[in-house]
Design an enzyme around this catalytic site. Structure first.
Site, short mmCIF file in Angstrom:
data_model
loop_
_atom_site.label_atom_id
_atom_site.label_comp_id
_atom_site.label_asym_id
_atom_site.label_seq_id
_atom_site.Cartn_x
_atom_site.Cartn_y
_atom_site.Cartn_z
N ARG A 19 -13.66 8.52 14.74
CA ARG A 19 -12.48 9.36 13.96
C ARG A 19 -12.95 10.97 13.89
O ARG A 19 -14.30 10.96 13.26
CB ARG A 19 -12.02 8.62 12.98
CG ARG A 19 -10.99 9.83 12.71
CD ARG A 19 -10.11 9.32 11.99
NE ARG A 19 -11.07 9.15 10.06
CZ ARG A 19 -11.32 10.53 9.25
NH1 ARG A 19 -10.63 11.82 10.13
NH2 ARG A 19 -11.76 9.83 8.08
N ARG B 295 -18.91 13.42 13.51
CA ARG B 295 -19.78 13.03 12.79
C ARG B 295 -21.11 12.13 13.00
O ARG B 295 -21.82 11.93 12.20
CB ARG B 295 -18.61 12.25 11.70
CG ARG B 295 -17.20 13.50 11.41
CD ARG B 295 -16.68 12.86 10.62
NE ARG B 295 -15.50 13.37 9.67
CZ ARG B 295 -14.40 13.47 9.46
NH1 ARG B 295 -14.57 11.90 9.47
NH2 ARG B 295 -13.75 14.53 8.70
N GLY C 221 1.69 4.30 3.63
CA GLY C 221 2.78 3.59 3.47
C GLY C 221 3.90 4.46 2.68
O GLY C 221 5.13 3.95 2.48
N GLY D 134 0.79 -1.69 0.43
CA GLY D 134 -0.35 -0.27 0.02
C GLY D 134 0.92 1.24 0.07
O GLY D 134 2.27 0.99 0.61
N GLY E 245 -0.17 4.49 0.46
CA GLY E 245 -0.62 5.68 0.73
C GLY E 245 -0.05 7.14 1.75
O GLY E 245 1.36 6.73 1.54
N LEU E 246 -0.86 7.55 2.34
CA LEU E 246 0.45 8.57 2.68
C LEU E 246 0.98 7.42 4.30
O LEU E 246 2.23 7.76 4.43
CB LEU E 246 -1.05 9.22 3.96
CG LEU E 246 -1.95 10.11 3.45
CD1 LEU E 246 -2.55 11.40 3.94
CD2 LEU E 246 -1.12 11.59 2.69
N SER F 294 -16.65 17.36 1.26
CA SER F 294 -16.26 17.76 3.00
C SER F 294 -16.70 18.50 4.24
O SER F 294 -17.43 19.42 4.44
CB SER F 294 -14.74 18.71 2.81
OG SER F 294 -14.00 19.08 4.17
N GLU G 273 -5.74 3.89 8.27
CA GLU G 273 -6.72 3.17 8.67
C GLU G 273 -6.23 1.75 8.65
O GLU G 273 -7.50 1.30 9.18
CB GLU G 273 -7.75 4.05 7.43
CG GLU G 273 -8.93 2.91 7.42
CD GLU G 273 -10.05 4.05 6.52
OE1 GLU G 273 -9.24 4.42 5.02
OE2 GLU G 273 -10.72 3.10 6.65
#
Lengths: 640, 258
Positions: A437, A332, A47, A42, A44-45, A286, A427
């Protein structure tokens, strides 16, 4: 049933734990680092930042992505921002406050020591990303700008227009690309993990499938890091990208990694409502929009007038009414349930009456259209492209959708799973967000894990393995796992049924959404646990996959992912069933206050539930990690 | 409000693999809601093809929010289709009419070889970034973020360029198959910022020369800007060219000692 899991939390006062860990950990000297190979799955951020940093330190790194380029990872779609306790606004922020907000936002179901470390390193992330050239928003004096986000009363969110995830991911991608160019990272693109190889109780490597040629191949290493994201696509309709899946962490789970809190899923309150039956995914707007937008529905369920004709006193600004101190910025989970109740009461808006309004007319009146455009212009354009409606003139319509998964592989303080040598970051692990979160904290956690945690903790595991032989890919276990993977993909091709993998995924998603979505009940979960295995049996009998296993075959890829979602879905429902309380994103209708708020049970459920694979997804084995709160005191979360 | 489009004809490029000659095949879409996205229409077609036991159309896509840059497609000869500033995944069927014939092809550029059907290989873009599309700042040791004030207009201009999603529409639209808009967007993002100055000239030289190994040359047609889903201005190419010229003429060894 219960094995108490040891999170290996360092000794000392909370604020000193991370420093104490770093003081005591085992190190690998710079010249010896090149003797260790680390496989990172992975990009992403988590990895990309881990691959770049570990390569800079001198380790041999191989990075794997199923995308055509590492820059496509789903971190790129994060819009709103990244939190950091910089206190640049002088509004009372501190490491302790960010820590506390995160614990409270997670409804007291996260591990104190991990969250405190996250808050500590948050400040370093901003420094690092600015040094790399991430174009964060600035004020006219040239200093960094901040905005506020749900669940916090300070402005600590750094952002780059509505594209913060994109800019951070490109920063981490570029840093990794530099190491690829220097020959320190070997990059495998269009390559998907299909299994984990465990030899003598430790992770020895991975088996991958080349998505262009179908080649199944083994890779050995001293350590493996899974940075493969969340499992929100279990719901089929979610804001996740189409290819996001649970397969890497699920395959690790089947090899012995415990899966923690799978029922903690986040439903994001501000997404564009579903418009049609064949909808493939939902689009997030967003949460930052809630800074200036006001959420409302008509007071009267039979009100069919267009929004601008509904007078003020016939509108219900329900978040402002119910939660006066946080108003439209309530967290949320709370905002999502409030929207569901408004729609369930028949007061939904739009052609399918499946949304609520997010109205900017007050903000435009107060700030002027230019300021609103500066803040949200690209989001407004995106909304218009999708719906054909202009939000400067007509209020947006929004509704909650699956967005993020707090659950994931169980990891200890060092981010190691229950398989020694196998790590999970971002994640993909469960560690920092508890049952819910907060906004702008996912980017923070991904980069924290990859830049500032793993590079420290991994040496603690590697150091004793210096100059000791590790199993290479000629070990018979690799051949065995490869053969199992080939058989599995051949099996999908040979079913010869009538339904596509997508069809099964959509049906599975409906069951999970209906019974394990925003509201769960014992009755519903038991129903789901009857329906999912029945549909799974049908999947195994009636699946149709065209093409072959030796060339590009997107249908075959999808079949493997859907298979894993079925098994995960069963464990999600069981996790939701045994957690007889409501907390954060997990809302059990049996456990609520008279006002309909979540009712936690701290006496019996202040623990992490971690599931062990038993060979049968309907009978996972339950383990627990007790959460010890040394600093924070339990309290009922109130945003009133 | 929702309406239904009827009788669409799709002419789609099918190619079994890199070595296959390829051909157009025609498919009918009897009806589709105008709320559907273009890719959802292809999903519906693929679901039908699988049901009929034929191989579905292979195409790249992922986020479907216009940000990951995975989707591509020449639609009626235009990269990402008819809507300006919009990636294919955000194009919706309300931009089409009943009875339309829609021609769908992969990106057309020799630097992006076709893998299968509508899927192409864009890894040459990664090679350009690996050559210099970064600021060398190892993790740890970065100064406090507010020690480097950046005037807002500079930060905004850098962000305008950094918005590139790396989809390759600029290359597909260019008659020369040039990647100047992609490369220049990254050069501009980094070369405008104070943090990017140390490697400014080394960066532009390495990136431009790697770009030239794979892609055609720019002759200022401007098709790239028109096709860009992020509407990145062709001005970035001027900045890249100016910096490249400076890098070539200046004695970079001497410059690095200043």
């Amino acid at each position: 049933m219960t094995v108490t899991l040891d999170a290996k939390i360092p000794a000392g006062p909370l604020a000193d734990k991370w420093d104490n860990f770093k003081a005591d950990e085992k190190l690998v000297n710079p010249a010896n680092k090149r003797k260790f190979k680390i496989l990172i799955v992975g990009t992403g951020l988590a990895g990309a930042s881990a691959a770049a940093t570990l390569a800079e330190l001198g380790y041999q790194v191989e990075a794997f992505t199923f995308h055509d380029s590492p820059r496509r990872a789903h971190s790129i779609a994060a819009q709103g921002g990244i939190n950091a306790a910089k206190n640049y606004k002088g509004d009372g922020d501190s490491i302790h406050r960010l820590f506390y907000d995160t614990i409270k936002g997670g409804d007291f179901r996260a591990r104190e020591a991990n969250v405190h470390r996250l808050a500590q390193v948050s400040v370093d992330i901003i420094d690092q990303m600015v040094a790399q050239g991430v174009p964060f928003a600035r004020e006219y004096g040239g200093l960094l700008d901040n905005r506020s986000f749900g669940g916090a009363q300070v402005s600590r969110t750094f952002y780059a227009r509505g594209q913060t995830g994109q800019q951070l991911l490109l920063g981490a991608y570029q840093q990794m690309a530099r190491q690829v160019g220097l020959g320190n990272v070997k990059l495998w693109n269009r390559t998907e993990l299909v299994d984990i190889v465990v030899v003598d109780g430790r992770c020895a490597g991975i088996v991958t499938r080349d998505l262009l040629t179908g080649e199944v191949r083994s890779h050995s290493g001293h350590a493996v890091v899974l940075c493969t994201g969340g499992y929100g696509n279990a719901f089929f309709l979610s804001t996740n990208a189409m290819a996001c899946n649970t397969s890497a962490i699920w395959r690790a789970h089947r090899r012995g990694a415990y899966f923690a809190n799978p029922c903690y899923t986040q439903i994001h309150p501000t997404c564009i409502p579903q418009s049609d039956e064949f909808q493939s995914k939902l689009t997030l707007m967003s949460e930052s929009l809630r800074n200036d937008g006001r959420v409302w529905v008509p007071k009267n369920a039979d009100d069919h007038r267009p929004p601008h004709q509904i007078p003020e006193d016939e509108r219900d600004y329900y978040l402002e009414r119910l939660y006066p101190s946080f108003g439209n910025l309530a967290p949320r989970d709370i905002s999502s349930r409030a929207a569901k109740r408004a729609v369930d009461s028949g007061r939904g808006v739009g052609p399918l009456k499946n949304g609520v309004y997010l109205d900017f007319s007050d903000a435009i009146g107060r700030l002027g259209k230019a300021v609103v455009e500066e803040r949200y212009g690209n989001l407004f354009e995106m909304y218009e492209r999708i719906t054909g409606e202009n939000p400067y003139d007509v209020p947006m319509r929004i509704y909650p959708a699956s967005h993020y998964t707090m659950g994931g592989l169980w990891v200890d303080y060092e981010l190691m799973t229950t398989i020694p040598g196998l790590y999970a970051a971002g994640e993909a692990n469960f560690s920092d967000h508890g049952a819910n979160r907060l906004g702008a904290s996912a980017l923070m956690q991904g980069l924290s894990d990859g830049y500032f945690v793993l590079p420290y903790t991994i040496s603690n595991y590697l150091a004793p393995w210096l100059n000791k032989p590790i199993p290479d890919t000629s070990h018979p276990e690799f051949a065995k796992v490869e053969a199992e993977a080939r058989d599995r993909f051949r099996q999908y091709l040979s079913v010869g049924g009538t339904r596509s993998p997508d069809w099964f995924h959509r049906e599975l998603g409906k069951i999970i959404w209906d019974y394990c979505g925003m509201e769960r009940s014992r009755e519903g979960l038991e129903k789901a646990l009857g329906e999912i295995p029945a549909l799974y049996a049908e999947f195994q009998k009636d699946l149709r996959v065209t093409g072959d296993a030796e060339s590009v075959n997107q249908t075959l890829e999808k079949a493997g992912r859907v298979d894993d979602f079925f098994q995960l879905g069963m464990v999600m429902c069981q996790d939701a069933l045994v957690r007889e309380e409501s907390c954060g994103g997990h809302f059990r209708v049996e456990h609520q206050t008279e006002e309909g708020e979540a009712l936690r049970n701290d006496d019996e459920f202040a623990h992490v539930t971690a599931w062990e694979w038993s060979g049968d997804p309907t009978r996972p084995i339950e383990h627990r990690e007790q959460l010890e709160y040394e600093v924070v005191k339990f309290q009922t979360r109130s945003y009133k | 409000m929702t309406t239904t489009l009827t009788n669409l004809t799709l002419k789609i490029w099918r190619q079994d693999g890199p070595g296959d000659a390829g051909r157009f095949e025609t498919y009918q879409i009897p009806e589709i809601s105008d709320e559907a996205s273009f890719l959802e229409m292809l999903d519906v077609l693929n679901e039908r093809l699988i049901g009929e036991g034929t191989e579905p159309v292979t195409f790249d896509h992922d986020c479907r929010e216009g940000i990951c840059g995975t989707c591509s497609l020449m639609i009626d000869g235009q990269a990402h289709g008819p809507q300006r500033g919009t990636a294919t995944c955000q194009l919706h069927m309300r931009k089409f009419q009943s009875g339309d014939t829609i021609v769908i092809e992969p990106w057309r550029a020799s630097a992006f070889p076709i893998i299968k059907d509508l899927m192409v290989d864009r890894s040459a873009f990664d090679r350009i970034v690996e050559a210099g599309g970064y600021i060398s700042a190892d993790t740890g040791g970065a100064p406090d973020a507010n020690l480097i004030p950046i005037p807002k207009p500079v930060a905004d201009a850098a962000m305008d360029a950094a918005a590139c999603i790396g989809c390759g529409a600029c290359v597909a639209a260019c008659p020369n198959g040039a990647a100047n808009l992609f490369t220049a967007a990254k050069v501009t993002h980094l070369n405008l910022l104070p943090q990017g100055q140390a490697e400014r000239f080394k960066r532009v030289e390495a990136m431009v020369e790697t770009m030239d190994e794979y892609f055609g040359s720019c002759t200022n047609h401007g098709e790239c800007e028109a096709a860009c889903p992020k509407e990145i201005s062709i001005d970035v190419i001027a900045l890249m060219n100016a910096d490249y010229r400076k890098a070539k003429f200046k004695n970079r060894k001497a410059l690095s000692r200043i």
